[in-house]
Design a protein around this motif. Structure first.
Motif, mmCIF file in Angstrom:
data_model
loop_
_atom_site.group_PDB
_atom_site.id
_atom_site.type_symbol
_atom_site.label_atom_id
_atom_site.label_comp_id
_atom_site.label_asym_id
_atom_site.label_seq_id
_atom_site.Cartn_x
_atom_site.Cartn_y
_atom_site.Cartn_z
ATOM 1 N N PHE A 401 0.832 -1.209 0.000
ATOM 2 C CA PHE A 401 0.000 0.000 0.000
ATOM 3 C C PHE A 401 0.866 1.259 0.000
ATOM 4 N N TRP A 405 0.870 3.627 -3.329
ATOM 5 C CA TRP A 405 0.095 4.849 -3.112
ATOM 6 C C TRP A 405 0.511 5.968 -4.060
ATOM 7 N N LYS A 406 1.830 6.086 -4.294
ATOM 8 C CA LYS A 406 2.301 7.188 -5.126
ATOM 9 C C LYS A 406 1.789 7.062 -6.554
ATOM 10 N N VAL A 412 -5.397 1.855 -4.741
ATOM 11 C CA VAL A 412 -4.985 1.548 -3.367
ATOM 12 C C VAL A 412 -6.141 1.741 -2.405
ATOM 13 N N ILE A 413 -6.927 2.800 -2.627
ATOM 14 C CA ILE A 413 -8.070 3.021 -1.732
ATOM 15 C C ILE A 413 -9.007 1.815 -1.780
ATOM 16 N N CYS A 416 -7.461 -1.201 -0.160
ATOM 17 C CA CYS A 416 -7.495 -1.130 1.301
ATOM 18 C C CYS A 416 -8.858 -1.564 1.825
ATOM 19 N N TRP A 417 -9.898 -1.107 1.153
ATOM 20 C CA TRP A 417 -11.245 -1.523 1.572
ATOM 21 C C TRP A 417 -11.364 -3.042 1.479
ATOM 22 N N PRO A 502 -7.533 14.778 -6.363
ATOM 23 C CA PRO A 502 -8.195 14.801 -5.056
ATOM 24 C C PRO A 502 -9.022 13.547 -4.845
ATOM 25 N N VAL A 503 -8.531 12.684 -3.964
ATOM 26 C CA VAL A 503 -9.232 11.423 -3.767
ATOM 27 C C VAL A 503 -9.597 11.230 -2.303
ATOM 28 N N ALA A 504 -9.365 12.255 -1.509
ATOM 29 C CA ALA A 504 -9.529 12.062 -0.075
ATOM 30 C C ALA A 504 -10.977 11.767 0.303
ATOM 31 N N LYS A 505 -11.876 12.559 -0.226
ATOM 32 C CA LYS A 505 -13.276 12.358 0.182
ATOM 33 C C LYS A 505 -14.052 11.758 -0.976
#
Lengths: 506, 606
Positions: A401, A405-406, A412-413, A416-417, A502-505
């Protein structure tokens, strides 16, 4: 003769020796197989410690020319990539031998095949010649089909044997085509890997050639590793395979595809790799997410473990797709840890099957009180499978991960789920159904593996050891991977500064 | 100091391993090892604190655990005021509970497994406290989840306990999913996972996280939402009460659930103002939601569980309002009095042969006087009555809210009213009112191995406000700007008075809850936790489970079928096409030969 040659030859020679044993004396075949695999396992452990991480090249090399006109030789040697795999494979094969006690029919043939498998796959990992690598892998692969057909279990075993043969032969065929094309395109007039590598430094393979050879290898090898959507042979095959075969195939032989991808395809075809890894990063989600979801619905222990094993392969693919040191090291770490884990899980489920003749989860319940040892082992195996720290898998998955991630944020998100949430749901459901809750006993004598605990203890101890002291393995893997990833390390610096999406939310 | 701290950390692990491997069959030896390890860790913590007194120890010890390229994870320890105090809290309360467990669990079938679990938990929790970087913390974060799983499911043969354990673990995993992504984002943005380096970078440049700073902070906060059971992942904590009562006291009240708050304080510098305001509102929302649910519960442990949720909400809110020191102060006092409440409840449950319904208790005041008085002390502390420790910390929180966010101050005050109300409902019904069942009227005080820890914790509960804990936290985390203390204190005491009077009028000598009929439908909603579990169940069934069903079907019938059929079909088709050419007709062959010759002629000669 180096130590490596002995590791590979010990099971093969024993197989030849067993051929001479008359059918009447049954005891000796099992003991012979145990002895040969034990020798391999001990030698592999010694080799592991004798291996010098400071040397970047191959160690324990041995080269016997075979056909100089075609450039084929019997060439063995290990670097950090294959060292851990050989160590893991040797241990797993010993454990698989230990857990094959339930084979009573045609015992001799079974152990000969198991030894061929062992020698074949260890040899394939150790080979530095494309022809011997391929041939030795086939030597390991073909017994799988026979063993499922002859000693397999369940009413689906013929279909499973048929299916696994079809798929894996197709995969091997594509790989073969890729390797021959590679031989022609490199122009090095040799199947010897170090020679090809050396030649390719100054004569890189042309881009059009890379663009058709790489996918051949990626998908050919991918089928062997159950890359989505070519994965359905795996759960079915493992559900039908006898215990030892499932342990060997899921644990060791399956890793060959990943190994060859790293050994051959990536360093020789970096341009095509760069392109295809973008696709692989998404394809692997088919393994992680989709097969994780499928695992949620399984009612048979081995189908669940099989799907989960396919899902874990997705994490390895994700690590490879990152093409950087952290991710690929993580991927190799997962390969080794998963080998131990898959062997442990299938060994345990096989042990349960041996006694109860069923693997339907619904037939079990609350068995932890009755079978504390097996239960504890399996709960720990399932914990390891959902990536809990303390076991090797965690280290590998975490590194994958971090490494990926880079390059691949969204995959990766999702991964992770799949790894953290979906993985824990099906693993804990299995614990809840089989070991916890009110007691439900299927028919059959239940024995807590008294007298045959050694293989489980060895596998579990190795898995925990890797989880607690990962540097012990990483130190040996890392330098070799640096060499393998050499073609990519310069590129990434030139390409990286891309705006972070932007993948945070979500 | 660092090697000492490592010994304190690994002592419980050694105990867990020793019990698991060697002393499974001998309950007393296992208990002795585990209690010894916990006391040893406590002594070492006290020693460390005595040496450093809140000063930060230099980071001398840096054993490397994992190192791949520039991804380096060290396994060091952090020793500042924050971790020193937390060490004391965890090992102190933990030791009391270890000793208490020896009385409470004596008759259990698997005492050894229980103590191995407790030791494993102590190890993991100390690991979180001492962690020096995010990955180290994440590792112990997960291990704490495992030990919590093992202990909730201690009586795994009971379906409810096994289900509760599973639910707790999976819910936590959802939080961890966000936490891990947050860690990845921090690493990608700052290039480090070490807390001290992160603090240095953020101090030099508060905007170092870039445009995604708020998102990163909120993802990190997800970890806290799971572990500290904040809305919307609060659903697992009440179910976790299926575990043995000492476990509820240690893990699900005093220490583990507070780990989320501890983590927030540890990396407080990462949070942007926007992220903090979300955190504050989540905390405030959880506080009031849980307090409302607590009002209509009848199980003594569940009332305390909702109370824990509500108090955790207070702490998270305090962090969100910019007062990590205040949050840690409340965490500490709460650890004392909530552990005491749970152990008191355990003493009652033990005396009543595992009866947990407060409406079947009563009259315990005289029969179990030690339990009653210590329970009352803890209740008064929880309700914020001076001079008990809870008063000081709660007052700080109210003052903090008053100074920064008026709506949250109002919410916090309402929560204070509700807290007093449901706690005195419990005290009046279970202890003061006449006995309502046979076991209650024949109850006896618990043995001294159980009452002594109660007294120890009661002393801490009384003294906790005076011994300068708040000052030490301010050293570590900076002084908090508070609002007007007098107003806050008045609000707190007023809330206590209102809650007490309401509880007394409703429940003095009551035999049934008259509030249930008065509230009508609302009471049902409160008792059934506002139907969150049902909603989640429904949501899961129609999203993930549905997807899984579709995937399974697709896998079975489409991909599996297509693969095999496709391959065999290709072979058959190839065979079929080749067969077409074998007509057996000489003229056809002659024609084909002629055509082929013409083709070759055209291709190569012309």
């Amino acid at each position: 003769m180096t130590i490596l040659t002995y590791i590979v030859l010990s099971p093969l020679l024993m197989a030849a020796l067993l051929l001479l044993v008359p059918n009447t004396s049954q005891l000796r075949t099992r003991w012979g197989a145990l002895l040969a695999t034990l020798v391999s396992a001990i030698l592999a452990t010694i080799a592991f410690f004798k291996f010098d991480p400071a040397i970047a090249g191959y160690q324990f090399e041995q080269k016997i020319p075979w056909s100089s006109t075609l450039g084929i030789s019997f060439h063995l040697g290990v670097d950090g990539l294959s060292l851990g795999l050989i160590w893991m494979g040797a241990i797993v094969s010993f454990a698989a031998c230990c857990l094959s006690k339930d084979i009573v029919e045609r015992e001799k043939e079974y152990y000969i095949l198991l030894l061929l498998m062992t020698g074949g796959i260890l040899g394939a990992f150790a080979s530095l010649d494309l022809v011997s690598m391929y041939v030795l892998h086939e030597l390991a692969l073909v017994p799988t089909f026979i063993m499922i057909g002859v000693w397999g279990r369940g009413k689906d075993r013929n279909y499973a044997a048929y299916k696994i043969t079809l798929y894996l032969s197709a995969g091997a065929l594509l790989t073969l085509a890729g390797l021959i094309a590679l031989y022609i395109q490199t122009g090095a007039k040799s199947f010897d890997l170090p020679e090809i590598m050396g030649f390719a430094v100054n004569h890189p393979i042309s881009l059009p050639a890379q663009n058709y050879i790489f996918p051949l290898l990626l998908f050919g090898l991918g089928i062997l590793v159950s890359l989505w959507p070519f994965h359905t042979w795996a759960p079915l095959g493992y559900a039908a395979a006898p215990t030892g075969t499932a342990m060997m195939h899921a644990g060791v032989i399956k890793k060959f595809g990943l190994f060859a991808l790293l050994r051959i395809a990536l360093p020789l075809m970096p341009d095509a790799a760069q392109l295809w890894m973008q696709i692989l990063a998404w394809l692997c989600l088919g393994n992680i997410l989709y097969c994780g979801l499928v695992a949620l619905k399984q009612k048979n222990i081995n189908l669940l473990l099989g799907n989960s094993s396919v899902a874990h392969m997705g994490i390895v693919f994700l690590g490879i797709a990152s093409l950087n040191l952290i991710g690929v090291t993580g991927a190799v770490f997962v390969m080794i840890a998963h080998g131990l884990l898959a062997a442990l899980s299938f060994g345990l489920s096989g042990y349960l099957y041996q006694q109860t003749k069923t693997l339907e989860i619904g037939r079990y319940g609350g068995l932890l009180r009755e079978l504390p040892f097996l239960g504890t082992c399996m709960i720990m195996a399932l914990f390891a499978g959902c990536g809990l720290p303390g076991f090797g898998n965690f280290v590998g998955e975490l590194s994958v991960f971090f490494g990926a991630w880079k390059e691949h944020k969204v995959p990766v998100i999702i991964a992770c789920w799949g790894a953290l949430v979906i993985g824990s749901i099906y693993m804990l459901r299995a614990i809840r159904a089989i070991w916890h809750g009110p007691i439900t006993k299927p028919d059959g004598v239940m024995c807590d593996a008294a007298g045959n605990r050694l293989p489980f203890v060895i596998l579990l101890a190795a898995l925990i050891w890797l989880g607690v002291c990962p540097n012990w393995l990483v130190r040996r893997i890392e330098p070799s991977l640096k060499t393998i990833l050499q073609p990519f390390s310069n590129r990434s610096q030139a390409v990286t500064p891309m705006p972070i999406p932007p993948v945070a939310k979500r | 100091m660092a090697p000492l701290a490592l010994i304190a950390l690994f002592l419980p692990l050694a105990s867990a391993v020793a019990i698991a491997l060697f002393t499974r069959r001998n309950a007393s030896v296992s208990a002795g090892i585990s209690i010894g390890a916990s006391l040893g860790a406590f002594l070492i913590s006290a020693l460390i604190f005595n040496q450093l007194r809140g000063a930060t120890a230099p980071e001398t010890l840096n054993p490397n655990w994992l190192s791949i390229g520039d991804f380096k994870v060290d396994f060091g320890v952090t020793l500042d005021a924050l971790s020193q105090l937390m060490l004391l809290v965890v090992t102190g309360v933990g030791s009391a509970i270890h000793i208490y467990s020896w009385g409470y669990m004596r008759a259990d079938r698997s005492v050894s497994r229980y103590f191995a679990g407790l030791s494993l938990f102590m190890f993991s929790m100390l690991g979180i406290v001492l962690a020096r970087n995010f990955v180290q913390m994440f590792i112990f974060w997960e291990l704490v989840g495992v030990s919590s799983y093992l202990l909730i499911g201690h009586w795994y043969e009971r379906a409810s306990a096994a289900d509760a354990a599973k639910k707790a673990f999976i819910t936590n995993r959802i939080g961890d999913f966000g936490f891990l992504l947050g860690i990845l984002m921090v690493w990608a943005a700052l290039g480090t996972i070490n807390f001290s380096s992160i603090a240095d970078i953020m101090k030099a440049n508060p905007l170092a996280l870039g445009a995604l700073g708020t998102g990163t902070g909120l993802l990190i906060f997800c970890g806290c939402v799971g572990k500290s059971a904040q809305f919307p992942l609060h659903v697992w904590l009440p179910d976790a009460m299926e575990g043995p009562t000492p476990v509820s006291a240690l893990i699900h009240a005093a220490t583990m659930v507070a780990a989320g708050v501890y983590m927030l304080c540890r990396v407080f510098i990462l949070f942007t103002p926007e992220a903090l305001s979300v955190i504050a509102w989540i905390g405030g929302g959880t506080a009031i939601l849980a307090a409302l649910m607590a009002v209509q519960q009848n199980d003594i442990k569940r009332i305390l569980a909702y109370s824990t949720l509500s108090q955790l909400g207070y702490m998270v809110m305090a962090v969100g309002l910019g007062g990590p020191a205040t949050a840690m102060f409340h965490l500490t006092t709460h650890a004392f009095f909530k552990a005491l409440l749970f152990l008191g409840a355990g003493s009652v449950i033990y005396a009543l042969h595992h009866e947990q319904d407060i409406w079947k208790m009563g009259g315990l005041k005289s029969k179990m006087s030690v339990t009653f008085w210590t329970f009352l002390i803890a209740t008064l502390a929880l309700c914020g009555v001076p001079p008990f420790s809870g008063f000081f910390s709660k007052d700080e929180i109210l003052a903090l809210a008053l100074g920064h966010n008026m709506p949250l101050f109002v919410i916090a005050s309402i929560v204070a009213v509700l807290t007093t109300f449901y706690m005195f409902r419990l005290v009046i019904v279970a202890f003061i009112n006449p006995a309502k069942s046979d076991p209650a009227s024949h109850a006896h005080e618990s043995p001294s191995v159980m009452t002594l820890p109660l007294v120890f914790l009661a002393v801490l509960t009384i003294a906790g406000g005076f011994i300068g804990i708040d000052k030490l936290y301010e050293v570590a985390l900076g002084k908090t700007e508070l609002g007007n203390h007098t107003v806050a204190m008045a609000a707190g005491l007023g809330a206590f008075a209102i809650g007490l009077i309401a509880a007394w009028t409703l429940y003095a000598n009551a035999t049934a809850d008259s509030l249930t009929t008065r509230l009508g439908a609302m009471a049902h909603w409160m008792r059934d936790r506002f139907y969150f579990d049902e909603c989640y169940e429904w949501l899961n069934r129609w999203t993930q489970e549905l997807l899984a069903t579709v995937a399974d079907w697709f896998d079975r019938w489409i991909i599996a079928g297509a693969g095999v059929k496709g391959l065999s079909l290709a072979a058959e088709l190839g065979g079929g096409l080749l067969r077409l050419m074998q007509t057996g007709n000489v003229q056809t062959y002659a024609l084909l030969i002629a055509l082929a010759t013409a083709l070759l002629f055209w291709r190569y000669i012309l």
